[in-house]
Design a protein around this motif. Structure first.
Motif, PDB file in Angstrom:
ATOM      1  N   GLY A  38      38.187  52.335  32.479  1.00  0.00           N
ATOM      2  CA  GLY A  38      38.374  53.187  33.951  1.00  0.00           C
ATOM      3  C   GLY A  38      39.594  53.562  34.404  1.00  0.00           C
ATOM      4  N   ASP A  39      39.395  53.174  35.381  1.00  0.00           N
ATOM      5  CA  ASP A  39      40.714  53.366  35.539  1.00  0.00           C
ATOM      6  C   ASP A  39      42.070  52.333  35.801  1.00  0.00           C
ATOM      7  OD1 ASP A  39      40.880  56.055  37.026  1.00  0.00           O
ATOM      8  OD2 ASP A  39      39.680  55.702  38.505  1.00  0.00           O
ATOM      9  N   VAL A  41      44.983  49.888  36.742  1.00  0.00           N
ATOM     10  CA  VAL A  41      46.228  49.422  37.762  1.00  0.00           C
ATOM     11  C   VAL A  41      47.246  48.998  37.864  1.00  0.00           C
ATOM     12  CG1 VAL A  41      44.430  50.652  39.465  1.00  0.00           C
ATOM     13  CG2 VAL A  41      44.613  47.992  38.888  1.00  0.00           C
ATOM     14  N   GLU A  62      44.853  46.155  33.612  1.00  0.00           N
ATOM     15  CA  GLU A  62      44.047  45.760  34.499  1.00  0.00           C
ATOM     16  C   GLU A  62      43.666  46.623  34.936  1.00  0.00           C
ATOM     17  OE1 GLU A  62      43.381  42.353  36.947  1.00  0.00           O
ATOM     18  OE2 GLU A  62      44.831  41.550  35.891  1.00  0.00           O
ATOM     19  N   SER A  63      42.052  47.004  34.829  1.00  0.00           N
ATOM     20  CA  SER A  63      41.416  48.119  35.379  1.00  0.00           C
ATOM     21  C   SER A  63      41.064  48.269  36.841  1.00  0.00           C
ATOM     22  CB  SER A  63      40.466  49.180  34.361  1.00  0.00           C
ATOM     23  OG  SER A  63      39.612  48.699  34.217  1.00  0.00           O
ATOM     24  N   VAL A  64      40.635  48.718  37.693  1.00  0.00           N
ATOM     25  CA  VAL A  64      39.720  49.064  38.388  1.00  0.00           C
ATOM     26  C   VAL A  64      38.829  47.417  38.764  1.00  0.00           C
ATOM     27  CG1 VAL A  64      40.330  51.165  40.271  1.00  0.00           C
ATOM     28  CG2 VAL A  64      39.229  50.983  38.189  1.00  0.00           C
ATOM     29  N   LYS A  65      37.705  47.857  37.259  1.00  0.00           N
ATOM     30  CA  LYS A  65      36.781  46.804  37.169  1.00  0.00           C
ATOM     31  C   LYS A  65      37.389  45.458  36.598  1.00  0.00           C
ATOM     32  CE  LYS A  65      34.090  48.498  33.344  1.00  0.00           C
ATOM     33  NZ  LYS A  65      33.765  49.279  32.671  1.00  0.00           N
ATOM     34  N   ALA A  66      38.805  45.061  35.758  1.00  0.00           N
ATOM     35  CA  ALA A  66      38.809  43.701  34.909  1.00  0.00           C
ATOM     36  C   ALA A  66      39.672  44.066  34.423  1.00  0.00           C
ATOM     37  CB  ALA A  66      37.481  43.443  34.308  1.00  0.00           C
TER      38      ALA A  66
ATOM     39  N   LEU B  28      28.129  52.923  38.511  1.00  0.00           N
ATOM     40  CA  LEU B  28      29.959  52.540  37.969  1.00  0.00           C
ATOM     41  C   LEU B  28      30.741  53.949  38.881  1.00  0.00           C
ATOM     42  CD1 LEU B  28      31.691  49.951  38.192  1.00  0.00           C
ATOM     43  CD2 LEU B  28      32.179  50.419  35.974  1.00  0.00           C
ATOM     44  N   HIS B  29      30.675  54.730  37.823  1.00  0.00           N
ATOM     45  CA  HIS B  29      31.435  55.894  38.562  1.00  0.00           C
ATOM     46  C   HIS B  29      31.614  57.675  37.691  1.00  0.00           C
ATOM     47  CE1 HIS B  29      33.747  55.907  34.769  1.00  0.00           C
ATOM     48  NE2 HIS B  29      34.260  54.742  35.303  1.00  0.00           N
ATOM     49  N   GLY B  31      33.845  59.745  36.207  1.00  0.00           N
ATOM     50  CA  GLY B  31      35.163  59.506  35.952  1.00  0.00           C
ATOM     51  C   GLY B  31      36.427  58.985  36.097  1.00  0.00           C
ATOM     52  N   SER B  32      36.502  58.855  37.980  1.00  0.00           N
ATOM     53  CA  SER B  32      37.546  58.462  37.996  1.00  0.00           C
ATOM     54  C   SER B  32      37.054  57.949  39.512  1.00  0.00           C
ATOM     55  CB  SER B  32      39.264  59.404  38.407  1.00  0.00           C
ATOM     56  OG  SER B  32      39.955  58.485  39.176  1.00  0.00           O
ATOM     57  N   GLN B  33      37.271  56.611  39.276  1.00  0.00           N
ATOM     58  CA  GLN B  33      37.016  55.591  40.853  1.00  0.00           C
ATOM     59  C   GLN B  33      37.318  55.789  41.514  1.00  0.00           C
ATOM     60  OE1 GLN B  33      35.785  51.525  39.544  1.00  0.00           O
ATOM     61  NE2 GLN B  33      37.253  50.974  41.674  1.00  0.00           N
ATOM     62  N   ILE B  34      38.945  56.139  41.563  1.00  0.00           N
ATOM     63  CA  ILE B  34      40.312  55.980  42.448  1.00  0.00           C
ATOM     64  C   ILE B  34      39.912  57.100  43.035  1.00  0.00           C
ATOM     65  CG2 ILE B  34      42.478  56.345  42.508  1.00  0.00           C
ATOM     66  CD1 ILE B  34      42.874  54.452  40.535  1.00  0.00           C
ATOM     67  N   THR B 226      35.581  49.073  46.454  1.00  0.00           N
ATOM     68  CA  THR B 226      37.103  49.206  47.023  1.00  0.00           C
ATOM     69  C   THR B 226      36.668  50.084  48.405  1.00  0.00           C
ATOM     70  OG1 THR B 226      37.160  51.221  45.781  1.00  0.00           O
ATOM     71  CG2 THR B 226      38.426  49.287  44.519  1.00  0.00           C
ATOM     72  N   VAL B 292      46.715  41.970  40.242  1.00  0.00           N
ATOM     73  CA  VAL B 292      45.469  41.870  40.367  1.00  0.00           C
ATOM     74  C   VAL B 292      44.733  41.198  40.993  1.00  0.00           C
ATOM     75  CG1 VAL B 292      43.302  43.167  40.923  1.00  0.00           C
ATOM     76  CG2 VAL B 292      45.638  44.388  39.523  1.00  0.00           C
ATOM     77  N   ARG B 294      41.092  38.844  41.860  1.00  0.00           N
ATOM     78  CA  ARG B 294      39.493  38.717  41.018  1.00  0.00           C
ATOM     79  C   ARG B 294      38.840  38.291  41.318  1.00  0.00           C
ATOM     80  NH1 ARG B 294      39.656  43.532  38.970  1.00  0.00           N
ATOM     81  NH2 ARG B 294      40.838  44.017  37.218  1.00  0.00           N
ATOM     82  N   PHE B 314      41.679  45.926  43.777  1.00  0.00           N
ATOM     83  CA  PHE B 314      43.037  46.731  44.179  1.00  0.00           C
ATOM     84  C   PHE B 314      42.605  47.646  44.526  1.00  0.00           C
ATOM     85  CE2 PHE B 314      44.610  51.036  43.349  1.00  0.00           C
ATOM     86  CZ  PHE B 314      46.639  51.086  42.756  1.00  0.00           C
TER      87      PHE B 314
END
Lengths: 130, 363
Positions: A38-39, A41, A62-66, B28-29, B31-34, B226, B292, B294, B314
Motif C-alpha cells: 500500500g501507500d 510513507v 514503511e507503508s500506511v499498513k506496516a 482495507l482500501h 487503491g490508495s488509502q491516503i 488514520t 513511523v 506503531r 502516518f
C-alpha cells in the motif's frame, strides 16, 4: 498481474536486482511488493559504505499498513542509497523499478547473481502466494 | 474466511483489498488509502460499516437498565434522537466495549457496538438485564454505511427516502432521525461532518451504488483508522480493552460521576483507580524525528521507558507520524520513542490532531 521486467533478477522476499554491468547491482522492491504494502510513507535507507551479508535486513520500507524489512540479495558493500526516498517515499509506489530504487551494492561475488530468481521463477513465487 | 457484509460483491467489483477484521472480511482500501483519507477531509467518502452491530434496547426498564450498564449516564438523553458516547465496564472498571447510544423515544434506545465484540456485548447485556423489563434485540438484519466529509450530507440528501429527508437534514451534530426502516445519525468516526445510515440489508447495495454515482469515494478500514487517529478517537482492542479503565485511556470525560447515587457497573473500581499510583495518562504523540509510530513501541524519557504507544501511524493530513500513548503522569512533553532499537524524538500533544479539515496542533 503485476509487472516483473525480464532483464532483472528477483528474490523470494520480493526484492529486484539489476546488473549495472560495472561490477555493481541496484536493488529495489517489486511492483507486486509495493502493491501489497500500500501507500509507502517512510523509507530507512542503508548508510553508504555499509558491509552487508546476503539476506541481511538493511533497509526498512514503511507503508500506511506496516513496516517491512528489505534484505540484501547478495553480500557486498553499499555504495549508494536513493536519497530521493527521504522526501518522496512514494516513488516506490509510482516507479518501483526506476525512481524507486533503494540502494546500489558492490557484491563480493558477482557470480552469485546467477543464483537468484529470474522473472518467470519470481512470477511463480507470486502466484503461489496468491 | 470471515463473515461477508451484504456489500461484499460491490467491494470486489471496485477492486478492494480485503482483510479480516473483527471476524469479517472487509475492505482495507480500494487503491490508495491516503487518497481515500483526503477525500473524507476535503469532500466526501463512505465506509461500509455493516460489521458494526446495532442493538435495540426497549421496554419500561430500558432507562434504569442503561443507567446501570454504562459509565456515561443515559439520563442525559432527554431530546429524541440525541446520541451519547459511552463505555460499558466490567466490575473491575475495564472496558467491555465502547458504543454510541441513541435515544429514539420513551423506553426505546439503540446502541451501536463494535464488530469483534458484538456477541460478547449482547451476552453481557442479557446477563445484566436479568429481572428487568427490557428487551435486547440484535439487529443483524440491518446494514450500515458511514458517509463522511464536508460534502457528505449534501450528497446523501437526494438519496434519502422522501419521508425522512427533511428531518434527517435538520438534525444537529450527534442527533439522529428515523423512519420505519432507515435510521440516519449525524455521527461518525472521522472528525468530519456526515451521516451514519442504518438500513435494511436488502436496500444497501442500491444506496451504495447511488453514492458512488454521486461521487462519494469508497474508503476502506485503512483510511478509517488514520482518520479516527487524527480525530483523537479511540479504537477498542487497541487503545483500551477489558483490562484497561477509561481513566487510563483518555476516556475520563465519558464517565458521569454525578449524580453520586447512580450505581453503574465499575463505579467502585473507577473510584479506586482515580488516585491510584499506577494510573496512566493517555496522550497524543507527534513524531518530530524520522520514522513511523506503531502500536507497542516504548515511550522513553529521562533514559527509561515511561509508556507505550497504543495506536500509531502516518497522518496524511499532517504528513507526519502521530500516535496515542499511555505514559506515566508528568512525562515531559519532549520525549522519544524506541523505533527498532533507536530513540527517535517525539513530542506529547493534546488530541485531536485534526478536526473538520483543520490541523489543531503545532507542528
Amino acid at each position: 498481474m503485476s509487472d516483473a521486467p525480464a532483464e532483472l533478477r528477483y528474490t523470494k522476499s520480493h526484492e529486484w536486482i539489476r546488473d549495472n554491468g560495472d561490477g555493481t547491482v541496484t536493488v529495489g522492491i517489486t511492483d507486486h511488493a509495493q502493491e501489497a504494502l500500500g501507500d509507502i510513507v517512510f523509507v530507512e535507507i542503508p548508510d553508504q559504505g555499509r558491509e552487508v551479508d546476503a539476506d541481511e535486513a538493511c533497509a526498512v520500507v514503511e507503508s500506511v499498513k506496516a513496516a517491512s524489512d528489505i534484505y540484501s540479495p547478495l553480500a557486498g558493500e553499499v555504495i549508494e542509497s536513493n536519497a530521493l526516498l527521504n522526501d518522496s517515499p512514494d516513488a516506490i509506489n509510482n516507479s518501483p523499478y526506476d525512481e524507486g530504487w533503494i540502494f546500489r551494492l558492490a557484491p563480493n561475488d558477482m557470480t552469485a547473481l546467477a543464483g537468484l530468481l529470474d522473472a518467470a521463477a519470481y512470477q511463480q513465487v507470486v502466484e503461489e502466494e496468491a | 474466511m470471515g463473515l461477508r457484509p451484504p456489500l461484499f460483491s460491490e467491494h470486489e467489483r471496485l477492486g478492494a483489498r480485503i482483510v479480516p477484521f473483527g471476524g469479517w472480511d472487509m475492505p482495507l482500501h480500494y487503491g490508495s488509502q491516503i487518497e481515500e483519507h483526503h477525500a473524507v477531509r476535503r469532500a466526501a467518502g463512505m465506509f461500509d460499516v455493516s460489521h458494526m452491530r446495532p442493538v435495540d434496547i426497549e421496554g419500561p426498564d430500558a432507562l434504569p437498565f442503561l443507567r446501570h450498564l454504562l459509565a456515561n449516564d443515559a439520563a442525559k438523553l432527554t431530546a429524541p434522537g440525541k446520541a451519547l458516547y459511552a463505555c460499558m465496564l466490567n466490575p473491575q472498571g475495564g472496558v467491555v466495549d465502547d458504543l454510541i447510544l441513541y435515544f429514539c423515544g420513551p423506553e426505546r434506545y439503540r446502541a451501536v457496538v463494535n464488530a469483534g465484540t458484538a456477541e460478547k456485548d449482547i451476552a453481557w447485556m442479557h446477563a445484566q438485564a436479568e429481572g428487568r423489563q427490557v428487551d435486547i434485540r440484535s439487529r443483524d438484519d440491518l446494514a450500515m454505511i458511514a458517509v463522511q466529509g464536508p460534502d457528505a450530507r449534501a450528497r446523501v440528501e437526494p438519496l434519502l427516502p422522501d419521508g425522512l429527508r427533511a428531518s434527517a437534514m435538520q438534525v444537529g451534530p450527534f442527533f439522529a432521525a428515523e423512519d420505519a426502516h432507515w435510521f440516519v445519525g449525524r455521527t461518525g468516526y472521522t472528525g468530519e461532518d456526515g451521516f451514519e445510515i442504518m438500513l435494511p440489508s436488502a436496500d444497501v447495495a442500491a444506496l451504495w451504488r447511488a453514492l458512488v454515482a454521486a461521487d462519494v469515494r469508497p474508503c476502506g478500514l485503512g483510511a478509517r483508522d488514520t482518520l479516527r487517529l487524527e480525530a483523537g478517537m479511540n479504537l477498542y482492542g487497541q487503545d483500551m480493552d477489558e483490562t484497561v479503565s477509561p481513566l487510563d485511556a483518555g476516556l475520563g470525560w465519558t464517565i458521569a460521576w454525578q449524580p453520586q447515587e447512580r450505581d453503574f457497573i465499575g463505579r467502585d473500581a473507577l473510584n479506586a483507580r482515580r488516585d491510584h499510583p499506577d494510573r496512566r495518562d493517555f496522550v497524543g504523540l507527534l513524531l518530530t524525528g524520522r520514522g513511523v509510530l506503531r502500536p507497542h513501541q516504548s515511550v522513553l524519557a529521562g533514559g527509561r521507558v515511561v509508556g507505550e504507544v497504543t495506536s500509531g501511524g502516518f497522518s496524511p493530513t499532517l504528513e507526519r507520524s502521530i500516535a496515542f500513548a499511555r505514559v506515566e503522569p508528568g512525562t515531559a512533553a519532549d520525549c522519544a520513542v524506541d523505533i527498532r532499537g533507536k530513540p527517535v524524538s517525539a513530542r506529547i500533544v493534546k488530541p485531536p490532531f485534526v478536526r473538520h479539515g483543520r490541523i489543531l496542533i503545532a507542528l
